[in-house]
Design a protein around this motif. Structure first.
Motif, PDB file in Angstrom:
ATOM      1  N   GLY A 117       0.821  -1.210   0.000  1.00  0.00           N
ATOM      2  CA  GLY A 117       0.000   0.000   0.000  1.00  0.00           C
ATOM      3  C   GLY A 117       0.856   1.263   0.000  1.00  0.00           C
ATOM      4  N   GLU A 118       1.967   1.230   0.738  1.00  0.00           N
ATOM      5  CA  GLU A 118       2.897   2.366   0.712  1.00  0.00           C
ATOM      6  C   GLU A 118       3.506   2.527  -0.677  1.00  0.00           C
ATOM      7  OE1 GLU A 118       5.828   2.008   3.809  1.00  0.00           O
ATOM      8  OE2 GLU A 118       4.286   1.715   5.347  1.00  0.00           O
ATOM      9  N   TRP A 119       3.842   1.410  -1.309  1.00  0.00           N
ATOM     10  CA  TRP A 119       4.377   1.488  -2.667  1.00  0.00           C
ATOM     11  C   TRP A 119       3.359   2.150  -3.594  1.00  0.00           C
ATOM     12  CZ3 TRP A 119       6.244  -4.278  -3.410  1.00  0.00           C
ATOM     13  CH2 TRP A 119       7.309  -4.530  -2.535  1.00  0.00           C
ATOM     14  N   ALA A 120       2.083   1.765  -3.425  1.00  0.00           N
ATOM     15  CA  ALA A 120       1.031   2.349  -4.257  1.00  0.00           C
ATOM     16  C   ALA A 120       0.907   3.846  -3.997  1.00  0.00           C
ATOM     17  CB  ALA A 120      -0.295   1.642  -4.016  1.00  0.00           C
ATOM     18  N   GLY A 121       1.163   4.260  -2.766  1.00  0.00           N
ATOM     19  CA  GLY A 121       1.145   5.688  -2.459  1.00  0.00           C
ATOM     20  C   GLY A 121       2.239   6.457  -3.181  1.00  0.00           C
ATOM     21  N   VAL A 122       3.335   5.799  -3.452  1.00  0.00           N
ATOM     22  CA  VAL A 122       4.456   6.433  -4.145  1.00  0.00           C
ATOM     23  C   VAL A 122       4.305   6.306  -5.664  1.00  0.00           C
ATOM     24  CG1 VAL A 122       6.966   6.336  -4.527  1.00  0.00           C
ATOM     25  CG2 VAL A 122       6.038   6.061  -2.216  1.00  0.00           C
ATOM     26  N   GLY A 124       1.554   4.768  -7.372  1.00  0.00           N
ATOM     27  CA  GLY A 124       0.194   4.658  -7.884  1.00  0.00           C
ATOM     28  C   GLY A 124      -0.194   3.183  -7.987  1.00  0.00           C
ATOM     29  N   ALA A 125      -1.464   2.911  -7.754  1.00  0.00           N
ATOM     30  CA  ALA A 125      -1.937   1.524  -7.735  1.00  0.00           C
ATOM     31  C   ALA A 125      -1.742   0.827  -9.076  1.00  0.00           C
ATOM     32  CB  ALA A 125      -3.409   1.476  -7.325  1.00  0.00           C
ATOM     33  N   ALA A 126      -1.987   1.534 -10.171  1.00  0.00           N
ATOM     34  CA  ALA A 126      -1.845   0.921 -11.499  1.00  0.00           C
ATOM     35  C   ALA A 126      -0.397   0.527 -11.765  1.00  0.00           C
ATOM     36  CB  ALA A 126      -2.345   1.869 -12.581  1.00  0.00           C
ATOM     37  N   GLU A 127       0.548   1.372 -11.363  1.00  0.00           N
ATOM     38  CA  GLU A 127       1.956   1.059 -11.597  1.00  0.00           C
ATOM     39  C   GLU A 127       2.408  -0.115 -10.728  1.00  0.00           C
ATOM     40  OE1 GLU A 127       6.241   3.338 -12.047  1.00  0.00           O
ATOM     41  OE2 GLU A 127       4.412   4.521 -11.885  1.00  0.00           O
ATOM     42  N   VAL A 128       1.885  -0.210  -9.505  1.00  0.00           N
ATOM     43  CA  VAL A 128       2.226  -1.351  -8.647  1.00  0.00           C
ATOM     44  C   VAL A 128       1.665  -2.639  -9.249  1.00  0.00           C
ATOM     45  CG1 VAL A 128       1.845  -2.411  -6.377  1.00  0.00           C
ATOM     46  CG2 VAL A 128       2.510  -0.004  -6.544  1.00  0.00           C
ATOM     47  N   ARG A 129       0.436  -2.589  -9.759  1.00  0.00           N
ATOM     48  CA  ARG A 129      -0.133  -3.777 -10.434  1.00  0.00           C
ATOM     49  C   ARG A 129       0.705  -4.151 -11.643  1.00  0.00           C
ATOM     50  NH1 ARG A 129      -4.908  -1.287  -9.061  1.00  0.00           N
ATOM     51  NH2 ARG A 129      -5.143  -0.361 -11.133  1.00  0.00           N
ATOM     52  N   ALA A 130       1.128  -3.160 -12.434  1.00  0.00           N
ATOM     53  CA  ALA A 130       1.960  -3.421 -13.618  1.00  0.00           C
ATOM     54  C   ALA A 130       3.322  -3.993 -13.196  1.00  0.00           C
ATOM     55  CB  ALA A 130       2.149  -2.147 -14.435  1.00  0.00           C
ATOM     56  N   LEU A 131       3.890  -3.469 -12.125  1.00  0.00           N
ATOM     57  CA  LEU A 131       5.154  -3.988 -11.614  1.00  0.00           C
ATOM     58  C   LEU A 131       4.990  -5.449 -11.207  1.00  0.00           C
ATOM     59  CD1 LEU A 131       8.094  -3.621 -10.612  1.00  0.00           C
ATOM     60  CD2 LEU A 131       7.114  -2.790  -8.445  1.00  0.00           C
ATOM     61  N   GLY A 132       3.929  -5.742 -10.479  1.00  0.00           N
ATOM     62  CA  GLY A 132       3.666  -7.122 -10.072  1.00  0.00           C
ATOM     63  C   GLY A 132       3.514  -8.049 -11.265  1.00  0.00           C
ATOM     64  N   ALA A 133       2.805  -7.606 -12.274  1.00  0.00           N
ATOM     65  CA  ALA A 133       2.613  -8.423 -13.478  1.00  0.00           C
ATOM     66  C   ALA A 133       3.932  -8.635 -14.211  1.00  0.00           C
ATOM     67  CB  ALA A 133       1.583  -7.776 -14.397  1.00  0.00           C
ATOM     68  N   ALA A 134       4.747  -7.587 -14.323  1.00  0.00           N
ATOM     69  CA  ALA A 134       6.030  -7.712 -15.016  1.00  0.00           C
ATOM     70  C   ALA A 134       6.965  -8.652 -14.258  1.00  0.00           C
ATOM     71  CB  ALA A 134       6.674  -6.335 -15.181  1.00  0.00           C
ATOM     72  N   LEU A 135       7.029  -8.508 -12.952  1.00  0.00           N
ATOM     73  CA  LEU A 135       7.901  -9.378 -12.173  1.00  0.00           C
ATOM     74  C   LEU A 135       7.417 -10.827 -12.215  1.00  0.00           C
ATOM     75  CD1 LEU A 135       8.661  -7.083  -9.103  1.00  0.00           C
ATOM     76  CD2 LEU A 135      10.229  -7.729 -10.952  1.00  0.00           C
ATOM     77  N   ALA A 136       6.107 -11.028 -12.231  1.00  0.00           N
ATOM     78  CA  ALA A 136       5.565 -12.390 -12.313  1.00  0.00           C
ATOM     79  C   ALA A 136       5.984 -13.087 -13.605  1.00  0.00           C
ATOM     80  CB  ALA A 136       4.046 -12.362 -12.198  1.00  0.00           C
ATOM     81  N   ARG A 137       6.146 -12.312 -14.673  1.00  0.00           N
ATOM     82  CA  ARG A 137       6.558 -12.903 -15.959  1.00  0.00           C
ATOM     83  C   ARG A 137       7.999 -13.397 -15.932  1.00  0.00           C
ATOM     84  NH1 ARG A 137       4.134  -8.260 -18.285  1.00  0.00           N
ATOM     85  NH2 ARG A 137       6.132  -7.633 -19.143  1.00  0.00           N
ATOM     86  N   ILE A 138       8.838 -12.814 -15.102  1.00  0.00           N
ATOM     87  CA  ILE A 138      10.248 -13.214 -15.080  1.00  0.00           C
ATOM     88  C   ILE A 138      10.630 -13.985 -13.813  1.00  0.00           C
ATOM     89  CG2 ILE A 138      10.987 -11.371 -16.626  1.00  0.00           C
ATOM     90  CD1 ILE A 138      12.050  -9.879 -14.133  1.00  0.00           C
ATOM     91  N   ALA A 139       9.746 -14.063 -12.849  1.00  0.00           N
ATOM     92  CA  ALA A 139      10.060 -14.764 -11.599  1.00  0.00           C
ATOM     93  C   ALA A 139      10.224 -16.258 -11.854  1.00  0.00           C
ATOM     94  CB  ALA A 139       8.948 -14.528 -10.575  1.00  0.00           C
ATOM     95  N   PRO A 140      11.196 -16.874 -11.206  1.00  0.00           N
ATOM     96  CA  PRO A 140      11.350 -18.323 -11.356  1.00  0.00           C
ATOM     97  C   PRO A 140      10.156 -19.043 -10.743  1.00  0.00           C
ATOM     98  CG  PRO A 140      12.879 -17.477  -9.710  1.00  0.00           C
ATOM     99  CD  PRO A 140      12.197 -16.299 -10.326  1.00  0.00           C
TER     100      PRO A 140
END
Length: 148
Positions: A117-122, A124-140
């Motif tokens: 939630g703090e990350w989203a405050g910095v 934005g919620a959409a960018e945190v969701r996009a970050l999560g999606a991008a990392l999920a694509r490369i996570a082992p």
């Protein structure tokens, strides 16, 4: 990408992961769950899915059966887990979280939610969701292991 840029990105990812682990651990302790270590949280993640044998837990954590057995002894002694007969294998014992262990896991989830939630405050919620999606694509794939 230049090697120096790759190293900077690597350092940033490690710093974020380390900070998240530390903050979850500190938050769990602040909520009254004494005697837990970050390694316990990695074990709790595996045990929360219906329990596991020591052998399963060792594979999940990337440690020897002896090390996993010692960790299980510790979390049983502290009241976070219990051993019981395995329902499908008479030779094995199933390790499962107690209510205290499940409550500790819920506390860790709450803290993780606060941090994200703090990350989203910095960002934005959409960018945190996009970050999560991008990392999920490369996570082992597979278990998330602690850095020993």
């Amino acid at each position: 990408m230049q090697n120096s840029d790759a190293m900077a990105l690597s350092a940033t990812l490690l710093a974020v992961a380390g900070d998240l682990t530390r903050r979850i651990h500190d938050g769990v302790l602040a909520r009254g769950f004494e005697g837990v270590r970050p390694a316990h949280g990695f074990a709790f993640t595996r045990l929360a899915a219906g329990g596991a044998t020591v052998t399963d837990l060792a594979a999940h954590l990337g440690v020897t059966k002896q090390a996993a057995s010692q960790l299980v002894d510790e979390i049983v002694r502290k009241g976070y887990a219990r051993r019981r007969a395995h329902p499908e294998d008479a030779r094995a014992r199933l390790v499962e979280l107690t209510e205290r262990g499940r409550a500790c896991t819920r506390a860790a989830e709450e803290v993780a939610g606060e941090v994200v939630g703090e990350w989203a405050g910095v960002l934005g919620a959409a960018e945190v969701r996009a970050l999560g999606a991008a990392l999920a694509r490369i996570a082992p794939q597979g278990p998330i292991r602690p850095a020993w």
